[in-house]
Design an enzyme around this catalytic site. Structure first.
Site, mmCIF file in Angstrom:
data_model
loop_
_atom_site.group_PDB
_atom_site.id
_atom_site.type_symbol
_atom_site.label_atom_id
_atom_site.label_comp_id
_atom_site.label_asym_id
_atom_site.label_seq_id
_atom_site.Cartn_x
_atom_site.Cartn_y
_atom_site.Cartn_z
ATOM 1 N N ASP B 30 0.823 -1.215 0.000
ATOM 2 C CA ASP B 30 0.000 0.000 0.000
ATOM 3 C C ASP B 30 0.850 1.255 0.000
ATOM 4 O O ASP B 30 0.340 2.366 0.112
ATOM 5 C CB ASP B 30 -0.898 0.018 1.257
ATOM 6 C CG ASP B 30 -1.875 -1.132 1.236
ATOM 7 O OD1 ASP B 30 -2.346 -1.474 0.138
ATOM 8 O OD2 ASP B 30 -2.146 -1.697 2.311
ATOM 9 N N HIS B 31 2.146 1.075 -0.087
ATOM 10 C CA HIS B 31 3.040 2.226 0.053
ATOM 11 C C HIS B 31 4.183 2.082 -0.954
ATOM 12 O O HIS B 31 5.262 1.626 -0.587
ATOM 13 C CB HIS B 31 3.559 2.286 1.494
ATOM 14 C CG HIS B 31 4.283 3.563 1.811
ATOM 15 N ND1 HIS B 31 5.619 3.720 1.606
ATOM 16 C CD2 HIS B 31 3.845 4.748 2.306
ATOM 17 C CE1 HIS B 31 5.991 4.944 1.981
ATOM 18 N NE2 HIS B 31 4.933 5.577 2.403
#
Lengths: 140, 168
Positions: B30-31
């Protein structure tokens, strides 16, 4: 040789810039640490540590520049009904603050004694006075 | 936990820990995820790198009093991280105790990134932290008697490093 007032002011200002993330021009003698410079309670621990570091070379290991917990402001004053009544310091509370905080000028505060005005006692000048007193003691 | 192992310990002075960054960790997807035509760019979030340093330095601070104090991160005085850490790298946290008293402690630390493909270690950041001993600081507040800060995960890491005696 004892540090000049200007040198003490300069080191205190550097500590406040670092600990509070403020600009040098915000740090005036009259600026209050809490209301003007945005200090929070935990910042006082950080400021204490950084002042110890800034002045440690001026004192000997036998009489170090050590700021004890509660030395800048005595603890548990505000929760003690003997010291605070109806939001104002009692005579006992006032006497305790004067005894524990000889570095603070209470002349404006004393007529009101409102707990809400305690943050105004902590100015940059107060901190410089505090450091000068400690330096004089450790040099004595 | 955001550290995997303790690799060096000098009582009351310094503690070194490592964290292996892996593509198998969920958070890294997610990053940053793919967006439209932009492909994914998985890197270790800097906030979690700071947390890793806080855990490293927190163990160092806690060890001084046998983990009896509840040591809580109170302030990030300074945090500078200059490089992204990609999966497959190892982060090394080197924390030193600057000051300590009954109210809390201040630590400084460096962060290195180890690149296993080259064997190089690169300094990528510095973090300065302030910890509070909350039982001595939060006037008028009471906390549970048991030390909820240093949980079983901390003890597992100490045990892996042969430091379980510090908890006695």
């Amino acid at each position: 040789m004892a540090l000049s007032r200007t040198e003490v002011e300069s080191r205190v200002a550097s500590v406040l810039e670092e600990a509070l993330g403020v600009d040098a021009d915000e740090i005036t003698p009259e600026a209050t640490l809490i209301n003007d410079l945005g200090a929070e309670s935990i910042d006082f621990l950080d400021i204490s540590f950084q002042l110890e570091k800034a002045f440690e070379d001026e004192c000997s290991p036998e009489t170090p520049f050590k700021i004890e917990q509660g030395e800048l402001f005595p603890e548990n004053v505000l929760n003690d009904p003997e010291l605070v009544e109806d939001g104002r310091l009692t005579d006992n509370g006032m006497a305790l603050l004067k005894e524990k905080m000889p570095h603070v000028d209470f002349s404006d505060f004393e007529s009101d004694r409102s707990v809400g005005k305690i943050p105004e006692l902590f100015t940059v000048k107060t901190l410089v006075d505090f450091c000068e007193r400690k330096l004089a003691l450790c040099a004595a | 936990m955001w550290i995997d192992a303790i690799t060096d310990f000098e009582s009351g002075k310094r503690l070194v820990a490592v964290k292996n960054v892996s593509l198998s960790e969920d958070h890294i997807h997610d990053h940053f995820p793919a967006q439209g035509e932009k492909s994914a760019m998985p890197v270790m979030p800097n906030s979690l790198i700071v947390e890793g340093m806080a855990q490293t330095a927190g163990i160092l601070v806690g060890s001084v009093n046998g983990f009896r104090e509840k040591v809580v991160l109170a302030k990030i005085t300074r945090a500078v991280i200059e490089r992204d850490v990609l999966p497959g790298r190892t982060i090394r946290y080197d924390a030193s105790l600057e000051r300590m008293d009954s109210a809390g402690a201040a630590t400084t630390g460096t962060i290195e990134m180890l690149d296993h493909s080259t064997g190089e270690a690169t300094l990528i950041g510095r973090v300065e932290l302030v910890f509070s001993h909350i039982d001595n600081n939060m006037s008028g507040m009471e906390f549970p008697e048991h030390n909820f800060v240093f949980s079983d995960n901390f003890r597992t890491i100490l045990k892996s490093a042969g430091l379980e005696s510090l908890c006695d």
